[in-house]
Design an enzyme around this catalytic site. Structure first.
Site, PDB file in Angstrom:
ATOM      1  N   GLU A   2       0.828  -1.196   0.000  1.00 24.72           N
ATOM      2  CA  GLU A   2       0.000   0.000   0.000  1.00 24.72           C
ATOM      3  C   GLU A   2       0.869   1.256   0.000  1.00 24.72           C
ATOM      4  O   GLU A   2       1.903   1.300   0.660  1.00 24.72           O
ATOM      5  CB  GLU A   2      -0.912  -0.019   1.231  1.00 24.72           C
TER       6      GLU A   2
ATOM      7  N   CYS B 156       0.465  -0.704  15.974  1.00 23.61           N
ATOM      8  CA  CYS B 156       0.510  -0.587  14.510  1.00 23.61           C
ATOM      9  C   CYS B 156      -0.118  -1.802  13.839  1.00 23.61           C
ATOM     10  O   CYS B 156       0.229  -2.945  14.142  1.00 23.61           O
ATOM     11  CB  CYS B 156       1.970  -0.433  14.073  1.00 23.61           C
TER      12      CYS B 156
ATOM     13  N   CYS C 280      -1.597   6.704   9.236  1.00 23.78           N
ATOM     14  CA  CYS C 280      -0.394   6.163   9.852  1.00 23.78           C
ATOM     15  C   CYS C 280      -0.729   4.960  10.745  1.00 23.78           C
ATOM     16  O   CYS C 280      -1.624   5.026  11.575  1.00 23.78           O
ATOM     17  CB  CYS C 280       0.182   7.306  10.686  1.00 23.78           C
TER      18      CYS C 280
HETATM   19  S1  SF4 Z   1       5.203   1.384  13.323  1.00 18.47           S
HETATM   20 FE1  SF4 Z   1       6.594   1.085  11.560  1.00 18.47          FE
HETATM   21  S2  SF4 Z   1       8.273  -0.119  12.437  1.00 18.47           S
HETATM   22 FE2  SF4 Z   1       6.576  -0.320  13.889  1.00 18.47          FE
HETATM   23  S3  SF4 Z   1       5.491  -2.191  13.255  1.00 18.47           S
HETATM   24 FE3  SF4 Z   1       4.505  -0.449  12.213  1.00 18.47          FE
HETATM   25  S4  SF4 Z   1       5.490  -0.356  10.223  1.00 18.47           S
HETATM   26 FE4  SF4 Z   1       6.809  -1.584  11.547  1.00 18.47          FE
END
Ligand code: SF4
Length: 355
Positions: free
Chosen positions: A86, A114, A331
């Protein structure tokens, strides 16, 4: 290929290096962003024939484009092996449009807030697959949104975990006969892989962002397990030494605010102490909840209070409210979960009532 490699390759097939430059410009430089030999107008016929027999122009296949209500676009691409990555294009009303590129399929870092981290690492992207995301963004949106001016490596993956291909991809992106992004407008974001960070600062002039997200090792060990290997003191001391002595530019600290976890007044005060001596800016980012997430976003008024404490202490600090979150383009929201998920880590006792 970087230009010097392309030049050697063209010469090894019996053509002059001038042909390599013309090809390079059609691929990256003069608004064509060619994806096949039919789009290479003006090139010598024999050269075109050789290219159609020996070269492949596209590393990605467009799968879908989703548009969020704020104009943010999420582009889904298929790789040759069927994996999906993506890329996000974020228009900004100050004449700046940013493409947020992925560097891996999934991610090994397992940051607990995340969505991509939940996937685990599937594979590294090649330099071609990295660069192609920026090329596609320009092909698709330059007329519609305006020039794509900035690149951030904040999509799927930890860029410095794929440092070889990321450095190569960036070299292609900043080439002044090609895509010609300014070094300072290409930002690599890392969760804090210290040895790779040192290498990056030695080999690249691009901008650096560090995902900090906590002010104690207790919290960072939990929400960003890379901290168990490279703790806050090591990470920040490395930045202090490397940036101050050699680079003299500002690192961007990203701080995703998680209610009850890292957003107290004590955290704000500790953060001021932690970044002392490091030329930096701080981005406070509102958390984008996703399905299955245990964390909650910090309320806006509390983010403002946190921001004000930092600003009063002389920090350069910005609030970044969410973009694209109604299309899972924000994000920490990228990716698709498979059957095997990265583990959810044990919550420290004093946070068990919070998440
Ligand atoms: S925040 Fe960035 S480094 Fe951390 S798991 Fe998600 S994609 Fe990976």
């Amino acid at each position: 290929m970087e230009f010097a490699e392309l030049e050697r390759w063209v010469q090894s097939h019996g053509f002059r290096s001038g042909q390599a430059l013309m090809l390079w410009k059609r691929l990256y430089g003069d608004g064509v962003w060619a994806h096949c030999s039919d789009e290479l107008e003006g090139l010598n016929k024999d050269f075109l024939k050789m290219l159609s027999e020996n070269a492949k122009f596209k590393a990605l296949t467009l799968k879908d484009i989703l548009t969020a209500s704020d104009g943010t676009r999420k582009i889904l691409f298929n790789l040759e092996d069927g994996s999906v990555i993506e890329t996000v294009v974020i228009p900004c009303n100050r004449g700046r449009t940013t493409v947020c590129v992925s560097s891996q399929v999934g991610c090994a870092m397992n940051c607990q807030f995340c969505y991509t981290g939940r996937m685990g690492l599937k594979k590294n992207l090649s330099a071609a697959e990295i660069v192609e995301q920026a090329v596609f963004a320009r092909r698709l949106f330059s007329n519609d949104i305006g020039p794509i001016t900035n690149v951030v490596f904040m999509g799927m993956g930890e860029p410095l975990h794929n440092i070889h291909n990321v450095i190569k991809g960036v070299a292609i992106m900043v080439d002044d006969q090609g895509l010609h992004f300014s070094h300072r407008k290409v930002t690599i974001s890392t969760s804090g892989l210290v040895p790779q960070l040192k290498r990056f600062l030695r080999e690249s002039n691009c901008a650096l962002a560090v995902s900090l997200n906590a002010t104690t090792d207790e919290v960072r060990n939990w929400i960003m397990p890379i901290n168990r290997k490279y703790n806050l003191e090591l990470l920040l001391q490395t930045l202090r030494e490397e940036l101050f002595s050699k680079h003299r530019y500002k690192v961007l600290f990203e701080y995703v605010m998680l209610a009850g976890v890292n957003d107290s007044i004590e955290d704000a005060k500790r953060l001021i102490g932690l970044v002392r001596g490091i030329p930096c800016k701080i981005n406070l980012i509102s958390f984008n909840p996703h399905s299955g997430s245990r964390f909650r976003p910090t309320p806006e008024e509390k983010m403002i209070e946190f921001r004000n404490i930092l600003a009063e202490a002389g920090c350069v600090v910005f609030l970044r409210l969410s973009r694209g979150d109604d299309r899972m383009a924000a994000c920490g929201q990228l990716g698709e979960l498979g059957d095997t998920l990265a583990p959810v880590l044990r919550v420290p006792a004093r946070f068990q009532t919070v998440v």
